[in-house]
Enzyme design. Structure first.
Site, PDB file in Angstrom:
ATOM      1  N   TRP A  57     -52.134 -51.187  21.683  1.00 15.94           N
ATOM      2  CA  TRP A  57     -51.909 -52.278  20.734  1.00 15.94           C
ATOM      3  C   TRP A  57     -50.749 -53.112  21.270  1.00 15.94           C
ATOM      4  O   TRP A  57     -49.622 -52.625  21.375  1.00 15.94           O
ATOM      5  CB  TRP A  57     -51.581 -51.724  19.347  1.00 15.94           C
ATOM      6  CG  TRP A  57     -51.238 -52.776  18.331  1.00 15.94           C
ATOM      7  CD1 TRP A  57     -52.057 -53.763  17.869  1.00 15.94           C
ATOM      8  CD2 TRP A  57     -49.985 -52.938  17.654  1.00 15.94           C
ATOM      9  NE1 TRP A  57     -51.396 -54.544  16.935  1.00 15.94           N
ATOM     10  CE2 TRP A  57     -50.114 -54.056  16.783  1.00 15.94           C
ATOM     11  CE3 TRP A  57     -48.768 -52.270  17.683  1.00 15.94           C
ATOM     12  CZ2 TRP A  57     -49.077 -54.498  15.964  1.00 15.94           C
ATOM     13  CZ3 TRP A  57     -47.726 -52.703  16.868  1.00 15.94           C
ATOM     14  CH2 TRP A  57     -47.889 -53.809  16.025  1.00 15.94           C
ATOM     15  N   ARG A 302     -49.849 -46.444  11.554  1.00 13.83           N
ATOM     16  CA  ARG A 302     -50.785 -45.646  12.351  1.00 13.83           C
ATOM     17  C   ARG A 302     -50.012 -44.807  13.385  1.00 13.83           C
ATOM     18  O   ARG A 302     -50.256 -43.615  13.560  1.00 13.83           O
ATOM     19  CB  ARG A 302     -51.776 -46.561  13.067  1.00 13.83           C
ATOM     20  CG  ARG A 302     -52.820 -45.792  13.893  1.00 13.83           C
ATOM     21  CD  ARG A 302     -53.560 -46.700  14.877  1.00 13.83           C
ATOM     22  NE  ARG A 302     -54.211 -47.832  14.246  1.00 13.83           N
ATOM     23  CZ  ARG A 302     -55.399 -47.778  13.631  1.00 13.83           C
ATOM     24  NH1 ARG A 302     -56.055 -46.636  13.562  1.00 13.83           N
ATOM     25  NH2 ARG A 302     -55.920 -48.868  13.105  1.00 13.83           N
ATOM     26  N   ASP A 323     -34.756 -37.126  10.216  1.00 16.84           N
ATOM     27  CA  ASP A 323     -33.407 -37.607  10.491  1.00 16.84           C
ATOM     28  C   ASP A 323     -33.208 -39.017   9.928  1.00 16.84           C
ATOM     29  O   ASP A 323     -34.138 -39.812   9.880  1.00 16.84           O
ATOM     30  CB  ASP A 323     -33.164 -37.621  12.003  1.00 16.84           C
ATOM     31  CG  ASP A 323     -31.776 -38.114  12.346  1.00 16.84           C
ATOM     32  OD1 ASP A 323     -30.810 -37.394  12.054  1.00 16.84           O
ATOM     33  OD2 ASP A 323     -31.655 -39.237  12.888  1.00 16.84           O
ATOM     34  N   GLU A 378     -32.680 -35.530   5.633  1.00  9.34           N
ATOM     35  CA  GLU A 378     -31.247 -35.695   5.890  1.00  9.34           C
ATOM     36  C   GLU A 378     -30.811 -36.983   5.188  1.00  9.34           C
ATOM     37  O   GLU A 378     -30.956 -38.074   5.721  1.00  9.34           O
ATOM     38  CB  GLU A 378     -30.981 -35.779   7.396  1.00  9.34           C
ATOM     39  CG  GLU A 378     -29.497 -35.765   7.730  1.00  9.34           C
ATOM     40  CD  GLU A 378     -29.071 -36.784   8.778  1.00  9.34           C
ATOM     41  OE1 GLU A 378     -27.991 -36.619   9.343  1.00  9.34           O
ATOM     42  OE2 GLU A 378     -29.814 -37.755   9.012  1.00  9.34           O
TER      43      GLU A 378
END
Length: 661
Positions: A57, A302, A323, A378
C-alpha cells in the site's frame, strides 16, 4: 448510570464508534477475521504453485519496482501493477526448476518512484525478517521462507487467576558483555523464571528496532522479530519451551508511535509524510522524536490489527503489554499534563477518539479470537474504565500497570530517612486504584533501572554492594537494612498493591547498578547492558538469599492466591510504630518498618478465628535475616474485636521485618 453517561458523552460515543467500525469491517472486508489476517496477502506470499505474490500500500507513489539478489539488483526489471485504493501488486513466476524466484535468506528492496521524481529504496512494511550486516547502518529486508519452518509442539497455557510477570529483555539476559541470544534465554533464563514461580514473561524489544539503545521502543519493522538475538524460529522455540513449563509469554507491543527512519522504517514509505502517520505537526511526538499513527486510516487499522494477529498466530504469544497508552489516548500525549483524577481530564476534546476506538477494537478482536489472551495497558493517566469490557463502555484491557507504586518507593528512598516514612501514604499509594479494574503492582521495572536512575537494591546499599555482600563476613548496617527493606518492599507491593505482580529480570536478587545500553555516550560499552546471574550462583554472596525470598514469596502466593482475591483489609497503619497490618485471602500480613524498635505481644486484628502459623518470614536466616522468630510457634486468635476485625492475636515483631502468618 444515566447521569454518568450524560456527564461523560465520550464513554458512550466510544462504544458507538466501535460498533460502527465493526459494521464497516463486516461490510467492506467480510468481518475482522480476514481483515486481521492481511499479513497473508501483503508483503510477499508464496503460492501453492511456488509463484511469489507481492503487495504493498503506497498511495502517494508514482511507481513501484522490486529489486534484490534475485534479479542482480536491477531497479527497473520488475514493476508492480497499480491497483485501486493505493495498492500495488507483482507476481513472480517460479524458476525453471519450479523453485520460488526469490531464495530463502536472499535480500530484497522496494524501489519507490515519487510524483516529484525521486527514487527511494524501502523495506516492505510487512517484512517478516530484517538483518543488518556488521558495521552497516541500514537494515536489509531478507526473504524468510525456510524449507522446514518451526512447528510449535506445546499448547498455550490457560490464563492464570494470579498473574506473576517476569519482565525480560533477551539481549541483556547474560552476564557477558554482548547481545545475548534467543537460545541463551531458552537454555539459561527460562529455568530460572520457572524456579522463581513466575507464570508469565513479558518480552521487551522483540519487534525490530534499528537503534539498540532505544530499549525496543523505536520500532522500524513491525512484523519482524529482532534478528540481533537470532532467527524467527529460535524465538518460536523460546515461546514453545516457555509454554511447556506452563508459562505464558506477552509481547511488549509498541503501537503508540514508530521510528522516524525512512530507508529501513515506515516513515515516508511512499514518499509522502502521511502514509501511515499524520502529517506534521500532529504526526510527530515532540519528546520521543518519533512518528504518530493515523488511527482513522483504514489501511493503518489493517496494518496494526494484523500485526497483533501475526504475533499471536505465527509466534504463539499469549497477549500484549501495550506501551505508551497515555500518549495514544490524548491529543496532548500526556506532555506537560498532570492528572488529578477529575473526570474532566478524561472525557473531553483532549481525548483522541480515533486511538480510543483503535484500542477498543484491538481488545475486542483479541479477546473474541483468543479468550485466554491477556492485555496490559501502560497508562499513567488513570483513564476510567480502561480495564472494563468494551460492552460496558470500557477499553477492554485485562490489567493496567500501577505506575505510581514504583515512583513512590524511589521517592521514599531518595528523600526520606527511615524514621520519616509516612506509613499512611505508603498504604494509600498501594491501595489507590479503581475498584473493579485490575492492576499489575511492581516495586521496580526496567524504567527505574535505566541510566540516570538505579535499581532499588543500589538505592538501598549503593557502593557497599561491591565489597560487603559476602555471607562469610558479618553484615554491615547498610547491607542489613538494604537486605531487609528490599524483601519487605517487594512483599508489601505483592500483597497489597494489585491483582497481578511484575518484576524486572535480575531485580529479584537485588541486581546492582543500573541499565545502560551501548551508545556513543558510554563508548559503546555493554558493561551495564547485561544481567549478572552469576552473582546468584555464588553461594557465598547474599544475592542468593534475596533470590530465595522472591522464589518463596511467589510460591506462597501460588498456594494462597492473594492476587486473585478481593482487595486487602488494612487493619493497622501505625505511624509511630511504623507497623502495617492487613489480611487478604485468609493470609495475615504484618510489617514492621521501624528502623530500631521491636514489639513484644503486639496485638493485631484478624477476621477468621482459629490457629495461625508463620508461612513466610523475611527475618528467616535463609533469606539473609536474623532468625528471631520461632516458626514452630502457633498463634491462637482471641475473640476480642480489634481495628475493625472480629478477632485478634498477639505476636512479636522486630525492627524492619515482615512475617506472614
Amino acid at each position: 448510570m444515566k447521569n454518568l453517561l450524560k456527564e461523560n458523552p465520550n464513554e458512550i460515543n466510544g462504544y458507538e464508534l466501535l460498533q460502527k467500525q465493526l459494521f464497516l469491517l463486516e461490510e467492506a472486508e467480510g468481518g475482522f477475521d480476514q481483515f486481521t489476517r492481511s499479513y497473508n496477502t501483503f508483503g510477499v506470499q508464496r503460492r501453492p504453485d511456488n509463484s511469489l505474490y507481492f503487495k504493498e500500500w503506497a498511495p502517494a507513489a508514482e511507481a513501484l519496482f522490486l529489486t534484490g539478489d534475485f534479479n542482480g539488483w536491477d531497479k527497473f526489471s520488475h514493476r508492480y501493477t497499480k491497483k485501486e485504493f493505493g495498492k500495488w501488486e507483482l507476481i513472480l513466476p517460479p524458476k525453471h526448476d519450479n523453485s520460488p524466484a526469490v531464495d530463502h535468506n536472499s535480500k530484497l528492496k522496494v524501489v519507490v518512484h515519487t510524483k516529484e521524481g525521486q527514487r527511494l529504496y524501502r523495506i516492505s512494511p510487512w517484512a517478516k525478517y530484517v538483518t543488518r550486516e556488521e558495521k552497516a547502518v541500514i537494515y536489509d529486508w531478507v526473504h524468510w521462507d525456510p524449507p522446514q519452518p518451526y512447528i510449535h509442539i506445546h499448547p498455550r497455557p490457560r490464563k492464570p487467576t494470579s498473574l506473576r510477570i517476569y519482565e525480560s529483555h533477551v539481549g541483556i539476559g547474560s552476564p557477558e558483555g554482548k547481545i545475548a541470544s534467543y537460545n541463551n534465554f531458552t537454555t539459561n533464563v527460562l529455568p530460572r523464571i520457572k524456579d522463581l514461580g513466575y507464570n508469565c514473561i513479558q518480552l521487551m524489544a522483540i519487534m525490530e528496532h534499528a537503534y539498540y539503545a532505544s530499549f525496543g521502543y523505536q520500532i522500524t519493522s513491525f512484523f519482524a522479530a529482532s534478528s540481533r538475538y537470532g532467527t524467527p524460529d529460535e524465538l518460536k522455540q523460546l515461546i514453545d519451551v516457555a509454554h511447556s513449563m506452563g508459562i505464558m509469554v506477552l509481547l511488549d507491543v509498541v503501537h503508540s508511535h514508530a521510528s522516524k527512519n525512512t530507508e529501513d522504517g515506515l516513515n515516508r514509505f511512499d514518499g509522502s509524510d502521511s502514509c501511515f502517520f499524520h502529517s506534521p505537526p500532529r504526526g510527530v511526538h515532540s519528546l520521543w522524536d518519533s512518528c504518530l499513527f493515523n488511527y482513522s486510516s483504514w489501511e493503518v487499522l489493517r496494518f496494526l490489527l494484523s500485526n497483533l494477529r501475526w504475533w499471536m498466530e505465527e509466534y504463539h504469544f499469549d497477549g500484549f503489554r501495550f506501551d505508551g497508552v497515555t500518549s495514544m489516548l490524548y491529543h496532548h500525549h500526556g506532555i506537560g499534563t498532570g492528572f488529578t483524577g477529575d473526570y474532566s481530564e478524561y472525557f473531553g476534546l483532549q481525548v483522541d477518539e480515533d486511538s480510543l476506538v483503535y484500542l477498543m477494537l484491538a481488545n475486542h478482536i483479541l479477546h473474541t479470537l483468543y479468550p485466554d489472551c491477556i492485555t496490559v495497558a501502560e497508562d499513567v493517566s488513570g483513564m476510567p474504565a480502561l480495564c472494563r469490557k468494551v460492552e460496558e463502555g470500557g477499553l477492554g484491557f485485562d490489567y493496567r500497570l500501577a505506575m505510581a507504586v514504583p515512583d513512590k518507593w524511589i521517592q521514599i528512598l531518595k528523600e526520606l530517612k527511615d524514621e520519616d516514612w509516612n506509613i499512611g501514604n505508603i498504604v494509600h499509594t498501594l491501595t489507590n486504584r479503581r475498584y473493579g479494574e485490575k492492576c499489575i503492582a511492581y516495586a521496580e521495572s526496567h524504567d527505574q533501572a535505566l541510566v540516570g536512575d538505579k535499581s532499588l537494591a543500589f538505592w538501598l546499599m549503593d557502593k557497599e554492594m561491591y565489597t560487603n555482600m559476602s555471607s562469610l563476613i558479618p553484615m554491615t548496617a547498610i547491607i542489613d537494612r538494604g537486605m531487609q527493606l528490599h524483601k519487605m518492599i517487594r512483599l508489601i507491593t505483592h500483597g497489597l498493591g494489585g491483582e497481578g505482580y511484575l518484576n524486572f529480570m535480575g531485580n529479584e536478587f537485588g541486581h546492582p547498578e543500573w541499565l545502560d545500553f551501548p551508545r556513543e555516550g558510554n563508548n559503546q560499552s555493554y558493561h551495564y547492558a547485561r544481567r549478572q546471574f552469576n552473582l546468584v550462583d555464588m553461594d557465598h554472596l547474599r544475592y542468593c538469599q534475596l533470590y530465595a525470598f522472591d522464589r518463596d514469596m511467589n510460591r506462597t502466593e501460588d498456594k494462597y492466591g492473594w492476587l486473585a482475591a478481593p482487595p486487602a483489609f488494612v487493619s493497622a497503619r501505625h505511624e509511630e510504630d511504623k507497623v502495617i497490618v492487613f489480611d487478604r485471602s485468609n493470609v495475615l500480613f504484618i510489617f514492621n518498618f521501624h528502623p530500631s524498635k521491636s514489639f513484644q505481644d503486639y496485638r493485631v486484628a484478624v477476621e477468621a478465628p482459629g490457629k495461625y502459623k508463620i508461612k513466610l518470614d523475611s527475618d528467616a536466616a535463609q533469606y539473609g535475616g536474623h532468625g528471631r522468630l520461632d516458626h514452630n510457634t502457633e498463634f491462637f486468635t482471641q475473640p476480642e474485636p480489634f481495628n475493625g476485625r472480629s478477632n485478634s492475636i498477639q505476636v512479636n515483631t522486630y525492627g524492619i521485618t515482615f512475617c506472614d502468618l
